[in-house]
Design an enzyme around this catalytic site. Structure first.
Site, mmCIF file in Angstrom:
data_model
loop_
_atom_site.group_PDB
_atom_site.id
_atom_site.type_symbol
_atom_site.label_atom_id
_atom_site.label_comp_id
_atom_site.label_asym_id
_atom_site.label_seq_id
_atom_site.Cartn_x
_atom_site.Cartn_y
_atom_site.Cartn_z
ATOM 1 N N LYS A 59 0.824 -1.192 0.000
ATOM 2 C CA LYS A 59 0.000 0.000 0.000
ATOM 3 C C LYS A 59 0.866 1.253 0.000
ATOM 4 O O LYS A 59 0.399 2.349 -0.243
ATOM 5 C CB LYS A 59 -0.881 0.035 1.266
ATOM 6 C CG LYS A 59 -1.742 -1.188 1.462
ATOM 7 C CD LYS A 59 -2.383 -1.126 2.875
ATOM 8 C CE LYS A 59 -2.955 -2.477 3.197
ATOM 9 N NZ LYS A 59 -3.346 -2.550 4.637
ATOM 10 N N GLY A 60 2.149 1.082 0.282
ATOM 11 C CA GLY A 60 3.011 2.232 0.536
ATOM 12 C C GLY A 60 3.140 3.202 -0.630
ATOM 13 O O GLY A 60 3.376 4.390 -0.429
ATOM 14 N N ASP A 116 7.523 2.949 -2.752
ATOM 15 C CA ASP A 116 7.728 3.964 -1.727
ATOM 16 C C ASP A 116 9.175 3.971 -1.254
ATOM 17 O O ASP A 116 9.813 5.018 -1.185
ATOM 18 C CB ASP A 116 6.770 3.749 -0.542
ATOM 19 C CG ASP A 116 6.756 2.308 -0.027
ATOM 20 O OD1 ASP A 116 7.443 1.440 -0.610
ATOM 21 O OD2 ASP A 116 6.058 2.051 0.968
ATOM 22 N N ASP A 154 14.620 -0.778 1.089
ATOM 23 C CA ASP A 154 15.389 -0.929 2.326
ATOM 24 C C ASP A 154 16.455 -1.990 2.091
ATOM 25 O O ASP A 154 17.557 -1.682 1.635
ATOM 26 C CB ASP A 154 14.422 -1.286 3.461
ATOM 27 C CG ASP A 154 15.084 -1.301 4.819
ATOM 28 O OD1 ASP A 154 16.326 -1.177 4.878
ATOM 29 O OD2 ASP A 154 14.377 -1.433 5.833
ATOM 30 N N LYS A 209 17.183 3.430 1.298
ATOM 31 C CA LYS A 209 18.031 3.371 2.495
ATOM 32 C C LYS A 209 19.410 2.798 2.143
ATOM 33 O O LYS A 209 19.555 2.110 1.130
ATOM 34 C CB LYS A 209 17.357 2.490 3.554
ATOM 35 C CG LYS A 209 16.140 3.150 4.210
ATOM 36 C CD LYS A 209 15.655 2.277 5.355
ATOM 37 C CE LYS A 209 14.437 2.867 6.015
ATOM 38 N NZ LYS A 209 13.963 2.006 7.119
ATOM 39 N N PHE A 227 13.686 4.291 10.597
ATOM 40 C CA PHE A 227 12.341 3.904 10.192
ATOM 41 C C PHE A 227 11.526 5.154 9.909
ATOM 42 O O PHE A 227 11.426 6.041 10.746
ATOM 43 C CB PHE A 227 11.652 3.053 11.252
ATOM 44 C CG PHE A 227 10.462 2.334 10.696
ATOM 45 C CD1 PHE A 227 10.632 1.174 9.962
ATOM 46 C CD2 PHE A 227 9.179 2.839 10.858
ATOM 47 C CE1 PHE A 227 9.540 0.517 9.403
ATOM 48 C CE2 PHE A 227 8.084 2.190 10.311
ATOM 49 C CZ PHE A 227 8.265 1.034 9.585
ATOM 50 N N VAL A 228 10.996 5.232 8.695
ATOM 51 C CA VAL A 228 10.266 6.438 8.298
ATOM 52 C C VAL A 228 8.790 6.140 8.094
ATOM 53 O O VAL A 228 8.405 5.029 7.754
ATOM 54 C CB VAL A 228 10.869 7.074 7.024
ATOM 55 C CG1 VAL A 228 12.231 7.667 7.317
ATOM 56 C CG2 VAL A 228 10.952 6.076 5.878
ATOM 57 N N ASP A 269 3.842 3.390 6.578
ATOM 58 C CA ASP A 269 3.122 3.205 7.834
ATOM 59 C C ASP A 269 3.992 2.613 8.927
ATOM 60 O O ASP A 269 5.038 2.022 8.672
ATOM 61 C CB ASP A 269 1.962 2.226 7.624
ATOM 62 C CG ASP A 269 2.462 0.783 7.437
ATOM 63 O OD1 ASP A 269 3.306 0.573 6.551
ATOM 64 O OD2 ASP A 269 2.032 -0.107 8.192
ATOM 65 N N ARG A 292 0.032 6.676 7.353
ATOM 66 C CA ARG A 292 0.167 6.717 5.898
ATOM 67 C C ARG A 292 -0.307 8.038 5.311
ATOM 68 O O ARG A 292 0.123 8.434 4.236
ATOM 69 C CB ARG A 292 -0.649 5.586 5.242
ATOM 70 C CG ARG A 292 -0.121 4.188 5.493
ATOM 71 C CD ARG A 292 -0.865 3.203 4.585
ATOM 72 N NE ARG A 292 -0.698 1.814 4.972
ATOM 73 C CZ ARG A 292 0.350 1.042 4.642
ATOM 74 N NH1 ARG A 292 1.328 1.528 3.925
ATOM 75 N NH2 ARG A 292 0.409 -0.211 5.044
#
Ligand code: XMP
Ligand code: MG
Length: 185
Positions: A47-48, A104, A107, A135, A156-157, A163, A169
């Site tokens: 969903k990001g 989004d 990582d 990242k 962590f963003v 989210d 979100r």
């Protein structure tokens, strides 16, 4: 919701709404130039990527279609499980299409590595990646990311689609979560 409403859960605003919107326009300009005269299928990763997809699609001038995949590599926490599950596949047959995966954040890069192999096996004309955030860990994975918005520190963003346990979100900016919220130090 704005930064003030976040109270103690937010440790800082990392990327403001204005910076995000300026970057989206810049990326759209590059994509318009690279895909001039072609049709593009944007594949958003749910969903990001919802926010970046919505803003990027509206900033583009090349003809685009949009489709979505949902994959899961994280549970409710902040660490990758390393296991990718397809929760929703594409509705579109991508054979012969120019595909741009909109993400989004990268990582570990595990999710996108897996996704790129999966999409390439469907014989698209091309498949590239546009990731809003990246990242430092991502450099360890051989992943050719054509469009990157921001390289960010290993924190962590949240916000702008990202989210923590399905919250935050809807923030229009990217913030860092206070470690106490997710049990960090
Ligand atoms: P990997 O490690 O496979 O992870 O590149 C990609 C996915 O993990 C999620 N992710 C985050 N979500 N804040 C979030 O809200 C973060 O800082 C973060 N880091 C990774 C995200 O879903 C991404 O698609
Ligand atoms: Mg994601």
């Amino acid at each position: 919701m704005d930064a003030a409403d976040m109270g103690k859960d937010l440790s800082s605003v990392l990327i403001s709404e204005a910076e995000l919107q300026a970057k989206i326009k810049e990326l759209a300009g590059q994509i318009d130039a690279d895909y001039a005269g072609q049709e593009l299928l944007l594949v958003g990763v749910l969903k990001g990527a919802v926010m970046v997809m919505a803003d990027l699609a509206r900033a583009l001038h090349v003809p685009v279609q949009m489709d979505w995949m949902a994959v899961s590599s994280y549970g409710a926490g902040t660490r990758s499980s390393g296991v990718v599950r397809v929760l929703k596949d594409l509705d579109t047959d991508i054979a012969g299409r120019h595909v741009l995966v909109v993400e989004d954040i990268i990582d570990s890069g595990l999710t996108l590595s897996w996704l790129m192999n999966n999409l390439k096996s469907r014989d698209p004309a091309s498949v590239e990646i546009c990731a809003l955030l990246r990242k430092p860990e991502a450099v360890k994975v051989p992943l050719d990311v054509r469009y990157v918005g921001f390289d960010i520190p290993n924190e962590f963003v949240i916000g702008y689609g990202l989210d923590y346990a399905e919250q935050y979100r809807n923030l229009p900016f990217i913030g860092t979560l206070a470690p106490h919220v997710y049990g960090g130090e």
